[in-house]
Each structure stands twice: as structure tokens, then as C-alpha cells.
Design a protein around this motif. Structure first.
Motif, PDB file in Angstrom:
ATOM      1  N   THR A 127       0.787  -0.956  -0.124  1.00 41.80           N
ATOM      2  CA  THR A 127       0.128  -0.171  -0.023  1.00 41.80           C
ATOM      3  C   THR A 127       1.100   1.313  -0.010  1.00 41.80           C
ATOM      4  OG1 THR A 127      -1.706  -1.060   1.237  1.00 41.80           O
ATOM      5  CG2 THR A 127      -1.908   1.176   1.131  1.00 41.80           C
ATOM      6  N   ASP A 178      -5.311  -0.730  -5.011  1.00 41.57           N
ATOM      7  CA  ASP A 178      -5.110  -2.056  -4.314  1.00 41.57           C
ATOM      8  C   ASP A 178      -6.300  -2.590  -3.954  1.00 41.57           C
ATOM      9  OD1 ASP A 178      -3.653  -2.231  -1.403  1.00 41.57           O
ATOM     10  OD2 ASP A 178      -4.102  -0.139  -0.552  1.00 41.57           O
ATOM     11  N   GLU A 179      -5.891  -3.812  -3.954  1.00 41.75           N
ATOM     12  CA  GLU A 179      -6.822  -4.838  -3.273  1.00 41.75           C
ATOM     13  C   GLU A 179      -8.392  -4.421  -3.787  1.00 41.75           C
ATOM     14  OE1 GLU A 179      -6.284  -6.668   0.205  1.00 41.75           O
ATOM     15  OE2 GLU A 179      -4.287  -6.066   0.611  1.00 41.75           O
TER      16      GLU A 179
HETATM   17 MG    MG Z   1      -2.396  -2.685   1.959  1.00 37.90          MG
END
Ligand code: MG
Ligand code: ATP
Lengths: 240, 410
Positions: free
Chosen positions: A45, A166-167
Motif C-alpha cells: 500500500t 489496492d486490493e
Molecule cells: Mg495494504
């Protein structure tokens, strides 16, 4: 498109210094679809927020679209985020007070785009993610998968060169995750550069290239036997 | 600015929006009426008395013994002579009252002896040939009293004088077509009174609102009042010697005759004190209204700061998301400033109606004048500035929310 060399990021608190990234090197080419994997807390991240100019870094260099971004002021960074980068967050991050149409409109307004063009782009983006009929709905009235599609539409509406996710499927069930992944692949085929952080080896395997991060550093997956098997298995699954 | 999405978002925060808008509306209604009341009171306080106020003071003399009317007249004349002899005194005269005393005599005025509804309710001063000169009142037409015109009037006596000096305001009321000199009117008796002189301004003795319709309408009749109490010596000190004269005058009077009372607190007043006392209530009201304005504005400002701070806290994440999507510091600052502007405009629209409504009530309930539009506009400007000022600090804090906030776990 995105090039980091010897990049480091240190979080300082009163007691400790945490190296979230150290000697981090990556080079994402224009039009690439890169999946970033790695254990929790490894710095994925952090890498993405620095790549997206949401945060500054401590050392090293970062060139985005051949532009050294280390010394840009806040307004210039805002402008780049607005024009060149599309974000897709794990938590969707739609604005709850605004309906789907107005959510997608947010980055376009900050760009100062005229109303007719905004409308055309919003409807185009919503059609692309299959939610044109939900334009008047509020985020709370949509499923998680639908919300993430709206977020993707919002990222797409401004035609960014670089999409950072991000994911994006982290909060979705397998079925919805697959739909979102197919959408990203489609966007990639249309020419966008995509960098996606994921925990899901199946999704990672569908990207063109995998980058593995451990302890704030990129490691070569092929030389690490621990992850090789998992990667191969996942890749095999997809091909099969 | 992007008004439409801000309005849309506000619809999702109705309670806070309506509450603040109503607070702004009420504040506007009260503040512009209060400011208007302050203006009226201040105008009242600064009304001209018509007298030359510097160097002037008054003594309230009460006799401590029973005298006949003739004896009283003589004693009063002796007192006036004593006062005149003081080196610091220029001039002195006795009268039943003086401008801005707080209370005073008044008389219904008619144009005909049998007229039912009076034309005026004029302030009524009794004075001799020195009265106007001592006060320093400006005679603008006709003449002053002659000594032989002045009649004595004792306790429970009624003297009808054939002549009077009236103010310009009274002349205009009684004789709107002009030229009042030489004309006659009636003051509760069958004796016609001829106007022999007109003075520019001579404020009434009373300063209350009941006499507002008769403001400035005063008359002086040539009467030497001879009563044991309720008599005033009006004294003009020589230029710059007011303090000395006020010190010497009571001493001289007591030295001449001990059988009298001059109240040490209320019996000796400079005209500056007279004016100060006359408008004590007006000043109090103006101050009270001022305090109400300040308190209300402070509460409204605090409400705006509080609500905006709460909203900024609540929306940290969406601010971060907006920043991530390309909003600059200024965009976020503008968002909250515009949001406040929209709420304020809504509240002020209601407030303008409330302001006139409240004024209408005050007009019918109390004797307040109609609220001029300028006060409402002034109030609107004050509240707009207040709102923008109050919202600035929390808006600035909002603009400093970093874009990274978008990625923090909810
Ligand atoms: Mg993360
Ligand atoms: N704001 C911060 N202050 C201090 N330390 C931080 C901060 N943000 C991240 N870190 C630390 O930096 C390191 C990397 O965090 P990061 O969030 O990038 O990991 P991640 O790979 O995304 O993990 P996950 O897979 O759990 O999302 C961690 O050790 C984390 O504790």
C-alpha cells in the motif's frame, strides 16, 4: 511510465523509525498490467500511495511519465492525480452523500470540464461498467461489486494513463471479484497501464507481470522457491 | 463554484442544515431589530435641547417654611439676585421646569375654545423675561417677554396669560400654512393666547415616548411661579466657571436663608448631568440591545464553527478521497465556504421575513418605528461575513486533510 529507483519511505514516530520501503526499485512500462503481491505489512500500500502521489517519499527517485515528481508542490500533485491517475480502493471510497452519477463526476469537476462533456464521459464510463441504469442510486443502495464498478467508472471517466488499484477485490466475494477483474483486463486491453495490489494468487496470475514485495523491497519471484510453487499453481489454474 | 453537488449533499444532512439556517434566520431577525432600536435610542439621546448646555446648571429649591404667594415671590427674587451677584455667575432665572428634566408640565392646545380633540399636547414652561436668555435659547421670530407682562402664580392658582412664546415645531403644528406670529390659540382656558415670539428649539421637560407625536412642541408663558417646592433656579455660569458657580451657588443661597432644602444629590445638577439622567433608560436599552446582538452573533458563530467542525471530522475520509481524485487545498476550502454561504443565504431569506414580522409586532405592541430596509440589508451583510468568518477555521482544517486519508481503513 512509472519508475522508482532506490526509493525509500520511513515512517517516524517518537519511538521508532519504520522503513516501509527501502531501496525499492520498479519500472512499469506503458500499457503494462502489473500485479503486486506480498505478505501483510510488506509495503504494498505504501508503494501504491507514493506511486499515486498521495504521499511523499523519503529518499530515492520517482519518475512518473518521465517527470521527476519529487519536488512538485501540492497543487501540481493534485493536478497530476486528477489528470493522469485513476484510483481504485479496497473500500470503494464512494462519497455516500452523492449518487452514482455525481460520484463519477467528482474528478471531472476538479478538472474544470464543461457540463456536456462531463455528462458524456460519466454515462460512457457507467455504461462500460454496466451501471448506466443505476446513475441515480446512492452508494448505500448498491452491492459491494456494484460500488466497486462505480469506483472503477469514476477512475476511468477522466481517461487516466495509469490505474492504481489496492486490493480492488479484497472486499468482494469470488463471483464479484471475477467480474471486477474481467473489467480491469478489458480496460487494460484498451491501453491503460494498471498496477494492482492483490493477495489473491489467481488474480495475480492473470496480470502480465508479477512484482513481489517483502519487507519493503521488490524480490525476484522466480528466484524464491517459497513463492514459486504457489505462483505456478495459481498460474496453472488459470491456464487450465 | 460547484453549487449543485453541494446542495445535493446538504440534502443528506438536513437536521444540521435546517438547525443552523434557522439559527441564522432568528439571529438576523433579532439583530436587525435590535440595531434599529439602538439607532432610535441613540437618536433620542442625541436630540438637541435647544439650550446652550455648556456652563448651565439647575438648582431645585424647596422652601422649609410656609410663605404667602407675595412673600414667596419676594424670596425667589432675592435668591435670583443673590445668584446673579456671584462672580462666577452670568445669569439666573426661576422656572417650573426645564428641558430634559425627565418630567414636565404639559397642556392640551386647541385652536378654538370649544374644540374637542386637541391639536397638540405641548410642553408648558413658566418663566420671566430672563428665562430664555438664561437658557440660551435662540429666538427666531418676534420678541421676548417684557417685565410688565410677567404675572405671579401661587400654589393652587391658575393664571391665564394672554401671550406666549412657542417653538417652531409647535408653530408649524398649529399653523401649518405659516406665519404664527400674532395668531392665537387656547390652552385649556377660554382666554386666547397670542403668539408673540418663536424659538428655534426648546426640548420638552419629559423625554418619554408618549410625547413623541408632540416632539419639540413647547410653549413658554410669562409667569413667575411662587410655590414652596417644584421650583427650579436655572443658572448660567460665566464661560468656563461652571464648577466654581456650582460650588458657590448653594452656599450663597443657604447663607441668605437657611429655611430651604437643596437636595445634595438631586438638587444641584449641571446640564450635562441632566442630559445623562434623562436618557439613562435609553442608554440602558441601547446597551442591552447591544449585548443581545453580541451574544446572539457569538452563539451563531459558535454554532457554525461547531457544526462545520463536526462535519469536517465526519467527512475526513471523503475529503481525503476528493484530494486523491484531484481536489486542491483551495477546492476543499471553497467547498466548505460555499456550503456555509448556501446555508446562510437560505437562513437569511427566512430571516428577512422574520425580521419584518418581529418589527411589525414591536410596532403594534410598543411604539417602535417601521424597520428600514437598510437595517435588514446591513444585518444580512453582517451575518454573511460572520458565517464566512466562522466557517473559515474549520474549512482551513478540512483543506489540510491529506489525500492519504482516503486509504486509511474505515
Ligand atoms: Mg495494504
Ligand atoms: N502512517 C504510518 N505510520 C507508521 N507506519 C506505517 C504507516 N503506514 C504504514 N506503516 C508501516 O509501514 C509498513 C508497510 O505498510 P503497508 O500498509 O504498506 O503494508 P501492506 O503491504 O499494504 O500490508 P497489507 O497487505 O496488510 O495491506 C508496515 O510496517 C506498516 O506498519
Amino acid at each position: 511510465m512509472l519508475k522508482m529507483t532506490h526509493l525509500s519511505k520511513v515512517y517516524r514516530t517518537e519511538v521508532v523509525e519504520t522503513y516501509a520501503l527501502r531501496d525499492f526499485n520498479i519500472d512499469v512500462k506503458e500499457g503494462e498490467f502489473v500485479a503486486v503481491t506480498g505478505p501483510s505489512g510488506s509495503g504494498k500500500t505504501t508503494f501504491l500511495t507514493i506511486a499515486g502521489l498521495l504521499e511523499t517519499f523519503t529518499g530515492g527517485t520517482y519518475h512518473l511519465d518521465n517527470l521527476d515528481v519529487s519536488n512538485l508542490d501540492d497543487n501540481a500533485r493534485s493536478k497530476i492525480r486528477n489528470e493522469k491517475i485513476g484510483f481504485i480502493f479496497q473500500a470503494f471510497n464512494l462519497i455516500p452523500d452523492l449518487n452514482v452519477f455525481d460520484n463519477v463526476e467528482v474528478p471531472l469537476r476538479y478538472r474544470g470540464m464543461k457540463a456536456p462533456e462531463r455528462k458524456e464521459r460519466i454515462m460512457g464510463a457507467l455504461e462500460r461498467v454496466g451501471l448506466a441504469s443505476r446513475a441515480k442510486h446512492y452508494p448505500a443502495e448498491l452491492s459491494g461489486g456494484q460500488q466497486q464498478r462505480v469506483a472503477i467508472a469514476r477512475a476511468l471517466a477522466g481517461s487516466p494513463r495509469l490505474l492504481l488499484a489496492d486490493e480492488p477485490t479484497g472486499n468482494l466475494d469470488t463471483q464479484m471479484a471475477r467480474g471486477v477483474m474481467e473489467l480491469l483486463e478489458e480496460i487494460h486491453r484498451d491501453g491503460a497501464t494498471i498496477v494492482m495490489v492483490t493477495h489473491d494468487p489467481e488474480l495475480a496470475a492473470r496480470a502480465q507481470r508479477n512484482v513481489h514485495v517483502i519487507d519493503g523491497q521488490v524480490v525476484d519471484l522466480a528466484e524464491d522457491p517459497r513463492f514459486h510453487t504457489a505462483y505456478a499453481a495459481a498460474a496453472g489454474q488459470v491456464r487450465g | 463554484m460547484h453549487i449543485q453537488p453541494i446542495l445535493v449533499a446538504l440534502r443528506r444532512h438536513k437536521a444540521g442544515t435546517v438547525l443552523i439556517a434557522l439559527q441564522i434566520a432568528l439571529t438576523l431577525a433579532i439583530v436587525c431589530n435590535a440595531l434599529f432600536i439602538i439607532h432610535e435610542r441613540v437618536a433620542h439621546i442625541s436630540e438637541p435641547s435647544g439650550v446652550d448646555e455648556a456652563d448651565l446648571f439647575v438648582i431645585a429649591n424647596q422652601w422649609g417654611a410656609q410663605y404667602s404667594t407675595q412673600e414667596t415671590v419676594e424670596r425667589i427674587q432675592q435668591d435670583i439676585a443673590t445668584l446673579r451677584q456671584l462672580p462666577s455667575v452670568q445669569e439666573a432665572s426661576a422656572a417650573n421646569s426645564y428641558p430634559m428634566r425627565g418630567v414636565g408640565w404639559d397642556n392640551f392646545i386647541t385652536m378654538q375654545p370649544d374644540q374637542r380633540a386637541p391639536t397638540s399636547d405641548a410642553a408648558y414652561f413658566t418663566g420671566d423675561e430672563n428665562f430664555l436668555r438664561t437658557l440660551g435659547v435662540k429666538l427666531i421670530a418676534g420678541r421676548d417677554f417684557r417685565p410688565e407682562e410677567v404675572q405671579n402664580m401661587g400654589l393652587r392658582q391658575n393664571v391665564a396669560t394672554p401671550v406666549a412664546i412657542i417653538t417652531k415645531a409647535m408653530a408649524d403644528k398649529l399653523f401649518p400654512k405659516g406665519e404664527a406670529l400674532g395668531k392665537t390659540f387656547y390652552a385649556m382656558t377660554s382666554t386666547p393666547i397670542t403668539v408673540i415670539g418663536i424659538v428655534d428649539v426648546l426640548h420638552r421637560g419629559d423625554v418619554s415616548t408618549w410625547s413623541a407625536p408632540y416632539a419639540g412642541e413647547s410653549m413658554v408663558v410669562p409667569i413667575r411661579l411662587a410655590v414652596p417646592s417644584g421650583l427650579f433656579y436655572i443658572v448660567r455660569a460665566k464661560s468656563g466657571q461652571l464648577a466654581a458657580a456650582m460650588r458657590e451657588a448653594p452656599k450663597a443661597l443657604y447663607a441668605e436663608n437657611r429655611m430651604r432644602i437643596i437636595d445634595p444629590k438631586d438638587g444641584l445638577l449641571s446640564f450635562a448631568q441632566v442630559r445623562h439622567r434623562a436618557f439613562e433608560r435609553d442608554r440602558g436599552m441601547a446597551i442591552l440591545m447591544g449585548i443581545i446582538c453580541v451574544v446572539l452573533l457569538a452563539i451563531t458563530a459558535a454554532g457554525i464553527v461547531g457544526l462545520t467542525s463536526f462535519w469536517v471530522g465526519q467527512r475526513r475520509r471523503q475529503i481525503g478521497v476528493r484530494r486523491a481524485l484531484g481536489a486542491t487545498h483551495r477546492d476543499i476550502l471553497n467547498y466548505f465556504m460555499t456550503e456555509n454561504l448556501l446555508i446562510s443565504l437560505g437562513g437569511l431569506a427566512i430571516g428577512v421575513l422574520l425580521a419584518f414580522g418581529l418589527n411589525l409586532w414591536l410596532v403594534t405592541r410598543f411604539t417602535l418605528a417601521m424597520l428600514p430596509l437598510t437595517y435588514v440589508l446591513g444585518g444580512v451583510v453582517i451575518l454573511l461575513l460572520l458565517g464566512q468568518g466562522a466557517v473559515f477555521a474549520p474549512a482551513l482544517r478540512a483543506s489540510r486533510v491529506p489525500p492519504i486519508e482516503a486509504t486509511r481503513p474505515a
